[in-house]
Design a protein around this motif. Structure first.
Motif, PDB file in Angstrom:
ATOM      1  N   GLY A  75       0.189  13.123   4.981  1.00 32.79           N
ATOM      2  CA  GLY A  75       0.524  11.743   5.319  1.00 32.79           C
ATOM      3  C   GLY A  75       2.010  11.517   5.484  1.00 32.79           C
ATOM      4  N   VAL A  76       2.800  12.087   4.579  1.00 30.36           N
ATOM      5  CA  VAL A  76       4.253  11.935   4.669  1.00 30.36           C
ATOM      6  C   VAL A  76       4.791  12.667   5.891  1.00 30.36           C
ATOM      7  CG1 VAL A  76       6.409  12.587   3.536  1.00 30.36           C
ATOM      8  CG2 VAL A  76       4.602  11.476   2.215  1.00 30.36           C
ATOM      9  N   SER A 108       6.628  -0.383   5.090  1.00 27.77           N
ATOM     10  CA  SER A 108       5.233  -0.828   5.124  1.00 27.77           C
ATOM     11  C   SER A 108       4.302   0.327   5.454  1.00 27.77           C
ATOM     12  CB  SER A 108       5.053  -1.952   6.151  1.00 27.77           C
ATOM     13  OG  SER A 108       5.728  -3.119   5.753  1.00 27.77           O
ATOM     14  N   ASP A 109       4.668   1.110   6.466  1.00 19.14           N
ATOM     15  CA  ASP A 109       3.841   2.244   6.856  1.00 19.14           C
ATOM     16  C   ASP A 109       3.789   3.301   5.751  1.00 19.14           C
ATOM     17  OD1 ASP A 109       3.278   1.059   9.250  1.00 19.14           O
ATOM     18  OD2 ASP A 109       4.288   2.563  10.498  1.00 19.14           O
ATOM     19  N   VAL A 114      -1.897   7.615   2.474  1.00 18.80           N
ATOM     20  CA  VAL A 114      -2.867   8.037   1.456  1.00 18.80           C
ATOM     21  C   VAL A 114      -2.312   9.265   0.739  1.00 18.80           C
ATOM     22  CG1 VAL A 114      -5.191   8.922   1.042  1.00 18.80           C
ATOM     23  CG2 VAL A 114      -4.835   7.095   2.719  1.00 18.80           C
ATOM     24  N   VAL A 115      -2.302   9.216  -0.589  1.00 15.78           N
ATOM     25  CA  VAL A 115      -1.758  10.335  -1.370  1.00 15.78           C
ATOM     26  C   VAL A 115      -2.811  10.986  -2.262  1.00 15.78           C
ATOM     27  CG1 VAL A 115       0.582   9.412  -1.348  1.00 15.78           C
ATOM     28  CG2 VAL A 115      -0.955   8.798  -3.224  1.00 15.78           C
ATOM     29  N   THR A 123      -3.114   4.979  -2.187  1.00 13.99           N
ATOM     30  CA  THR A 123      -1.992   5.044  -1.264  1.00 13.99           C
ATOM     31  C   THR A 123      -0.691   5.204  -2.049  1.00 13.99           C
ATOM     32  OG1 THR A 123      -1.777   2.630  -1.240  1.00 13.99           O
ATOM     33  CG2 THR A 123      -3.177   3.642   0.458  1.00 13.99           C
ATOM     34  N   LEU A 124       0.377   5.525  -1.335  1.00 18.00           N
ATOM     35  CA  LEU A 124       1.663   5.732  -1.995  1.00 18.00           C
ATOM     36  C   LEU A 124       2.108   4.477  -2.734  1.00 18.00           C
ATOM     37  CD1 LEU A 124       3.893   7.839  -2.402  1.00 18.00           C
ATOM     38  CD2 LEU A 124       5.033   6.902  -0.389  1.00 18.00           C
ATOM     39  N   GLY A 125       1.952   3.326  -2.104  1.00 15.97           N
ATOM     40  CA  GLY A 125       2.259   2.068  -2.771  1.00 15.97           C
ATOM     41  C   GLY A 125       3.711   1.631  -2.632  1.00 15.97           C
TER      42      GLY A 125
END
Length: 227
Positions: A75-76, A108-109, A114-115, A123-125
């Motif tokens: 995701g990152v 925001s993105d 998702v982590v 999600t990362l948050g």
């Protein structure tokens, strides 16, 4: 919340509290040494370094077991492909409105990455996203956590993060106007002005230790409560 910057004496007092925390800069110095002060999230090793640093800062992101998917890494990586070349690189005080808007959208993105998959999708948050952006742009981004965001802005969405950066830009300009070249002496450590301001907010709102700014007498300091 918005308003005037606390006086330099309060920033110094908050820095003294923060400086008293054990190993305050250990994980940060390890990160910048390992990445040569230039995180490149197109590199798998740098994504791993960022994950470990975030967890050292209390983010509690689960490490995948051998053979499991690695949603943080994937995701990152995808987020970096979109935002890596567009993130502003100027000092906080020089951020333009357009640069703040870009950083807020990137935040925001990133917060929605998702982590952790499986039965509990995570999600990362907001807090981890702000910390990650600080790691990527330490001179540009003033991070936050839940307590700081709630106290200053009442929300943790992209619009609130944009307001946070605008407040930081205003405060940075005020500090520079008053302290000039003496900014490093505020904390006695090699950290950016964005981090100095964050440390003040952490001491005031996250640890609940309020200084003279915003109180009548600043009893937390006078009573010797130094963290």
């Amino acid at each position: 919340m918005s308003g005037p910057l606390p006086p330099l004496s309060e920033l110094r007092r908050a820095a003294e509290v923060f400086n008293g925390f054990a190993n305050a800069d250990t994980s940060w110095l390890r990160l910048i040494t390992a990445t040569r002060s230039a995180i490149d999230l197109s590199q798998a090793a740098h994504r791993t370094i960022l994950l470990r640093w975030l967890n050292s800062w209390g983010c509690r992101i689960r490490y995948p077991r051998e053979g499991e998917p690695a949603p943080f890494d994937a995701g990152v990586h995808a987020w970096w492909d979109t935002w890596g070349t567009t993130l502003p690189t100027v000092d906080l005080v020089h951020l333009t409105d357009a640069g703040i808007d870009t950083a807020a959208k990137a935040y925001s993105d990133l917060s929605e990455v998702v982590v952790s998959a499986g039965r509990t999708r995570r999600t990362l948050g907001p807090t981890a996203a702000a910390k990650a952006l600080y790691a990527l742009r330490p001179n540009t981004i003033m991070p936050w956590d839940a307590a700081i965001a709630a106290a200053l802005h009442g929300d943790r969405d992209g619009a609130a993060f944009g307001r946070h950066l605008r407040l930081g830009r205003e405060w940075a300009a005020a500090v520079i106007a008053e302290a000039g070249a003496g900014i490093p002496a505020l904390v006695g450590r090699p950290v950016s002005l964005a981090k100095i301001l964050d440390e003040y907010l952490y001491v005031v709102f996250t640890t609940g230790a309020k200084g003279d700014w915003g109180t009548d007498s600043g009893e937390w300091w006078k009573d010797g409560n130094r963290g």
